[in-house]
Design a protein around this motif. Structure first.
Motif, PDB file in Angstrom:
ATOM      1  N   THR A  37      -0.549 -17.976   0.597  1.00  9.13           N
ATOM      2  CA  THR A  37       0.652 -17.180  -0.370  1.00  9.13           C
ATOM      3  C   THR A  37       1.557 -18.357  -0.768  1.00  9.13           C
ATOM      4  OG1 THR A  37       1.400 -16.336   1.004  1.00  9.13           O
ATOM      5  CG2 THR A  37       0.023 -15.213  -0.322  1.00  9.13           C
ATOM      6  N   PHE A  38       2.088 -19.430   0.097  1.00 16.77           N
ATOM      7  CA  PHE A  38       3.027 -19.784  -0.407  1.00 16.77           C
ATOM      8  C   PHE A  38       2.361 -21.389   0.510  1.00 16.77           C
ATOM      9  CE2 PHE A  38       3.366 -18.108   4.198  1.00 16.77           C
ATOM     10  CZ  PHE A  38       4.064 -19.213   4.549  1.00 16.77           C
ATOM     11  N   THR A  39       1.343 -21.335   0.472  1.00 21.84           N
ATOM     12  CA  THR A  39       1.070 -22.845   1.451  1.00 21.84           C
ATOM     13  C   THR A  39      -0.557 -23.363   0.945  1.00 21.84           C
ATOM     14  OG1 THR A  39       2.526 -22.586   3.126  1.00 21.84           O
ATOM     15  CG2 THR A  39       0.566 -24.639   3.394  1.00 21.84           C
ATOM     16  N   LEU A  59      -7.129  -2.238 -11.237  1.00 24.68           N
ATOM     17  CA  LEU A  59      -5.905  -2.080 -11.272  1.00 24.68           C
ATOM     18  C   LEU A  59      -4.918  -3.050 -10.268  1.00 24.68           C
ATOM     19  CD1 LEU A  59      -3.592  -0.549 -12.752  1.00 24.68           C
ATOM     20  CD2 LEU A  59      -4.323   1.211 -11.426  1.00 24.68           C
ATOM     21  N   PHE A  60      -5.830  -2.316  -8.854  1.00 23.12           N
ATOM     22  CA  PHE A  60      -4.806  -2.752  -7.720  1.00 23.12           C
ATOM     23  C   PHE A  60      -4.605  -4.215  -7.975  1.00 23.12           C
ATOM     24  CE2 PHE A  60      -5.086  -4.518  -3.511  1.00 23.12           C
ATOM     25  CZ  PHE A  60      -3.884  -3.781  -2.188  1.00 23.12           C
ATOM     26  N   ASN A  61      -5.980  -4.857  -8.050  1.00 25.15           N
ATOM     27  CA  ASN A  61      -5.319  -6.281  -8.235  1.00 25.15           C
ATOM     28  C   ASN A  61      -4.718  -6.492  -8.950  1.00 25.15           C
ATOM     29  OD1 ASN A  61      -7.161  -6.958  -5.791  1.00 25.15           O
ATOM     30  ND2 ASN A  61      -8.880  -6.421  -6.610  1.00 25.15           N
ATOM     31  N   GLU A  62      -4.713  -6.860 -10.151  1.00 28.37           N
ATOM     32  CA  GLU A  62      -3.861  -6.827 -11.201  1.00 28.37           C
ATOM     33  C   GLU A  62      -2.672  -6.268 -10.602  1.00 28.37           C
ATOM     34  OE1 GLU A  62      -4.928  -4.841 -14.540  1.00 28.37           O
ATOM     35  OE2 GLU A  62      -6.541  -5.368 -15.636  1.00 28.37           O
ATOM     36  N   GLU A  63      -2.222  -5.845 -10.496  1.00 32.13           N
ATOM     37  CA  GLU A  63      -0.759  -5.294  -9.804  1.00 32.13           C
ATOM     38  C   GLU A  63      -0.532  -6.047  -8.401  1.00 32.13           C
ATOM     39  OE1 GLU A  63       1.378  -3.483 -10.809  1.00 32.13           O
ATOM     40  OE2 GLU A  63      -0.329  -3.003 -13.136  1.00 32.13           O
ATOM     41  N   LEU A  64      -1.565  -6.324  -7.503  1.00 30.00           N
ATOM     42  CA  LEU A  64      -1.189  -6.905  -6.397  1.00 30.00           C
ATOM     43  C   LEU A  64      -0.163  -8.644  -7.145  1.00 30.00           C
ATOM     44  CD1 LEU A  64      -0.721  -7.888  -3.613  1.00 30.00           C
ATOM     45  CD2 LEU A  64      -3.375  -7.986  -3.467  1.00 30.00           C
ATOM     46  N   ASN A  65      -2.175  -9.492  -7.155  1.00 29.55           N
ATOM     47  CA  ASN A  65      -1.418 -10.842  -8.513  1.00 29.55           C
ATOM     48  C   ASN A  65      -0.159 -10.129  -8.979  1.00 29.55           C
ATOM     49  OD1 ASN A  65      -3.544 -11.799  -6.918  1.00 29.55           O
ATOM     50  ND2 ASN A  65      -5.031 -11.587  -8.514  1.00 29.55           N
ATOM     51  N   HIS A  66       0.282  -9.448  -9.655  1.00 23.94           N
ATOM     52  CA  HIS A  66       1.653  -9.572 -10.752  1.00 23.94           C
ATOM     53  C   HIS A  66       2.678 -10.017  -9.900  1.00 23.94           C
ATOM     54  CE1 HIS A  66       4.631  -8.565 -13.366  1.00 23.94           C
ATOM     55  NE2 HIS A  66       4.703  -7.688 -12.929  1.00 23.94           N
ATOM     56  N   TRP A  67       2.448  -9.101  -8.924  1.00 29.00           N
ATOM     57  CA  TRP A  67       3.296  -8.706  -7.631  1.00 29.00           C
ATOM     58  C   TRP A  67       3.490 -10.773  -7.113  1.00 29.00           C
ATOM     59  CZ3 TRP A  67       3.697  -8.774  -1.818  1.00 29.00           C
ATOM     60  CH2 TRP A  67       4.248  -8.476  -1.621  1.00 29.00           C
ATOM     61  N   ILE A  68       2.476 -10.733  -6.699  1.00 23.67           N
ATOM     62  CA  ILE A  68       2.600 -12.499  -6.321  1.00 23.67           C
ATOM     63  C   ILE A  68       3.470 -13.204  -6.758  1.00 23.67           C
ATOM     64  CG2 ILE A  68       1.525 -14.253  -5.180  1.00 23.67           C
ATOM     65  CD1 ILE A  68      -0.551 -12.145  -3.340  1.00 23.67           C
ATOM     66  N   ALA A  69       3.280 -12.963  -7.682  1.00 25.13           N
ATOM     67  CA  ALA A  69       3.454 -14.249  -8.939  1.00 25.13           C
ATOM     68  C   ALA A  69       4.683 -13.878  -9.087  1.00 25.13           C
ATOM     69  CB  ALA A  69       2.747 -14.007 -10.086  1.00 25.13           C
ATOM     70  N   LEU A  84       7.435 -13.084  -7.024  1.00 21.63           N
ATOM     71  CA  LEU A  84       7.946 -14.212  -6.371  1.00 21.63           C
ATOM     72  C   LEU A  84       8.612 -15.364  -5.936  1.00 21.63           C
ATOM     73  CD1 LEU A  84       7.040 -11.986  -2.765  1.00 21.63           C
ATOM     74  CD2 LEU A  84       9.210 -11.546  -4.665  1.00 21.63           C
ATOM     75  N   THR A  85       9.392 -15.603  -5.225  1.00 19.90           N
ATOM     76  CA  THR A  85       9.203 -17.553  -5.353  1.00 19.90           C
ATOM     77  C   THR A  85       8.279 -17.434  -3.794  1.00 19.90           C
ATOM     78  OG1 THR A  85      10.701 -17.608  -3.579  1.00 19.90           O
ATOM     79  CG2 THR A  85      11.680 -17.860  -6.593  1.00 19.90           C
ATOM     80  N   PRO A  86       7.748 -19.098  -3.614  1.00 16.41           N
ATOM     81  CA  PRO A  86       7.650 -19.665  -2.446  1.00 16.41           C
ATOM     82  C   PRO A  86       7.915 -19.314  -0.887  1.00 16.41           C
ATOM     83  CG  PRO A  86       6.529 -20.955  -3.848  1.00 16.41           C
ATOM     84  CD  PRO A  86       7.875 -20.244  -4.693  1.00 16.41           C
ATOM     85  N   GLU A  87       9.633 -19.371  -1.508  1.00 16.91           N
ATOM     86  CA  GLU A  87      10.014 -19.308  -0.110  1.00 16.91           C
ATOM     87  C   GLU A  87       9.979 -17.624   0.073  1.00 16.91           C
ATOM     88  OE1 GLU A  87      10.770 -20.765  -2.584  1.00 16.91           O
ATOM     89  OE2 GLU A  87      11.068 -23.099  -1.857  1.00 16.91           O
ATOM     90  N   GLN A  88      10.423 -16.687  -0.772  1.00 16.94           N
ATOM     91  CA  GLN A  88      10.368 -15.218  -0.668  1.00 16.94           C
ATOM     92  C   GLN A  88       8.587 -14.936  -0.171  1.00 16.94           C
ATOM     93  OE1 GLN A  88      10.994 -14.305  -4.832  1.00 16.94           O
ATOM     94  NE2 GLN A  88      13.117 -13.442  -4.285  1.00 16.94           N
ATOM     95  N   GLU A 140       7.389 -16.656   1.429  1.00 16.16           N
ATOM     96  CA  GLU A 140       6.804 -17.325   3.329  1.00 16.16           C
ATOM     97  C   GLU A 140       7.959 -16.429   4.419  1.00 16.16           C
ATOM     98  OE1 GLU A 140       8.381 -21.228   5.882  1.00 16.16           O
ATOM     99  OE2 GLU A 140       8.347 -21.163   3.570  1.00 16.16           O
ATOM    100  N   ARG A 141       8.861 -15.836   3.641  1.00 19.68           N
ATOM    101  CA  ARG A 141      10.042 -15.253   4.204  1.00 19.68           C
ATOM    102  C   ARG A 141       9.643 -13.660   4.533  1.00 19.68           C
ATOM    103  NH1 ARG A 141      14.491 -17.246   1.377  1.00 19.68           N
ATOM    104  NH2 ARG A 141      14.033 -15.222  -0.086  1.00 19.68           N
ATOM    105  N   ALA A 142       8.962 -13.467   4.019  1.00 22.37           N
ATOM    106  CA  ALA A 142       7.861 -12.045   3.653  1.00 22.37           C
ATOM    107  C   ALA A 142       6.681 -11.940   4.518  1.00 22.37           C
ATOM    108  CB  ALA A 142       7.660 -11.448   2.713  1.00 22.37           C
ATOM    109  N   VAL A 143       5.962 -12.765   4.775  1.00 14.45           N
ATOM    110  CA  VAL A 143       5.116 -13.277   5.861  1.00 14.45           C
ATOM    111  C   VAL A 143       5.254 -13.319   6.709  1.00 14.45           C
ATOM    112  CG1 VAL A 143       2.796 -14.705   6.364  1.00 14.45           C
ATOM    113  CG2 VAL A 143       3.550 -13.979   4.052  1.00 14.45           C
ATOM    114  N   ASP A 144       7.041 -14.058   7.149  1.00 16.63           N
ATOM    115  CA  ASP A 144       7.410 -14.133   8.536  1.00 16.63           C
ATOM    116  C   ASP A 144       8.052 -12.743   8.800  1.00 16.63           C
ATOM    117  OD1 ASP A 144       5.914 -17.041   8.531  1.00 16.63           O
ATOM    118  OD2 ASP A 144       8.308 -17.694   8.220  1.00 16.63           O
ATOM    119  N   ALA A 145       8.290 -12.486   8.389  1.00 25.85           N
ATOM    120  CA  ALA A 145       9.048 -10.901   8.799  1.00 25.85           C
ATOM    121  C   ALA A 145       7.721  -9.843   9.051  1.00 25.85           C
ATOM    122  CB  ALA A 145       9.550 -10.171   7.959  1.00 25.85           C
TER     123      ALA A 145
END
Length: 221
Positions: A43-45, A181-191, A193-197, A199-204
């Motif tokens: 999602t960020f690399t 519906l789920f995938n539209e919302e998931l991809n919209h949510w990912i979009a 977020l910045t790559p830094e956000q 990365e922080r979410a995944v690391d947490a």
């Protein structure tokens, strides 16, 4: 290849189908937290280590002799197959007959619009279950062949639940409305977020999962 420090989980095998044709199968994610962390890192690399390994493996296999290839894989393996195909040397790419992604995640928008992706896209067949989730993450511009499953929800991700009639998949006309519906919302949510956000979410998330010393999801449970 498995390395906790670089967060790498990769495996592949080559099958000689007939004279002049080999099938390269890339493994999907195993049960280890390292393997799943590498998935989330997508999602960020870009590229992640397994994607680089997929191309490296194709280039090593290409040296084994003449002939053509079919590439494929399930889940992350499907993503790896497409990555290797679109980044292969042009003379190797010409020898790739087809690429199969079995419910594999897609790629970021800037990748699917690239010349390399557009070059290999006509050779790609993507097969997903009707309630696909993993296979719909990120951009998936190629048409999907939707198949029936005897399971529900996320459990349809297992290809062993996909239904057959003889040696052919039983197909569905389209993805279920809940999957879309789920995938539209998931991809919209990912979009959003910045790559830094991301990365922080995944690391947490994985810091929490590792907190009791677990190395796999079965140990977490």
């Amino acid at each position: 290849r498995f390395d906790e420090e670089s967060q790498t989980q990769f495996a592949a095998i080559t099958v000689q189908v007939e004279d002049g044709l080999r099938y390269i199968s890339y493994r999907g994610t195993d049960s280890t937290l390292v393997g799943w962390k590498e998935n989330f890192n997508m999602t960020f690399t870009f590229p992640v280590p397994a994607q680089k390994s997929a191309l490296d493996y194709l280039e090593q296999t290409e040296d084994m002799g003449k002939g053509n290839f079919i590439l494929g894989g399930h889940s992350k393996g499907g993503n790896l197959a497409i990555y290797a195909a679109m980044n292969a040397d042009p003379k190797v790419r010409k020898r790739i007959q087809h690429v199969y992604s079995l419910d594999g995640p897609g790629f970021p928008p800037e990748i699917v619009t690239s010349p390399a992706y557009r070059t290999i896209q006509p050779k790609v067949t993507k097969i997903v279950p009707s309630s696909s989730i993993v296979g719909m993450i990120f951009e998936t511009p190629e048409p999907c062949r939707v198949v029936s499953s005897d399971s529900d929800g996320i459990m349809q991700h297992s290809a062993f639940t996909w239904l057959l009639d003889g040696d052919q998949f039983i197909t569905e006309p389209d993805l279920s409305s809940s999957s879309q519906l789920f995938n539209e919302e998931l991809n919209h949510w990912i979009a959003t977020l910045t790559p830094e956000q991301r990365e922080r979410a995944v690391d947490a998330l994985f810091t929490v999962l590792h907190a009791n010393g677990a190395t796999s999801f079965s140990e977490v449970m």
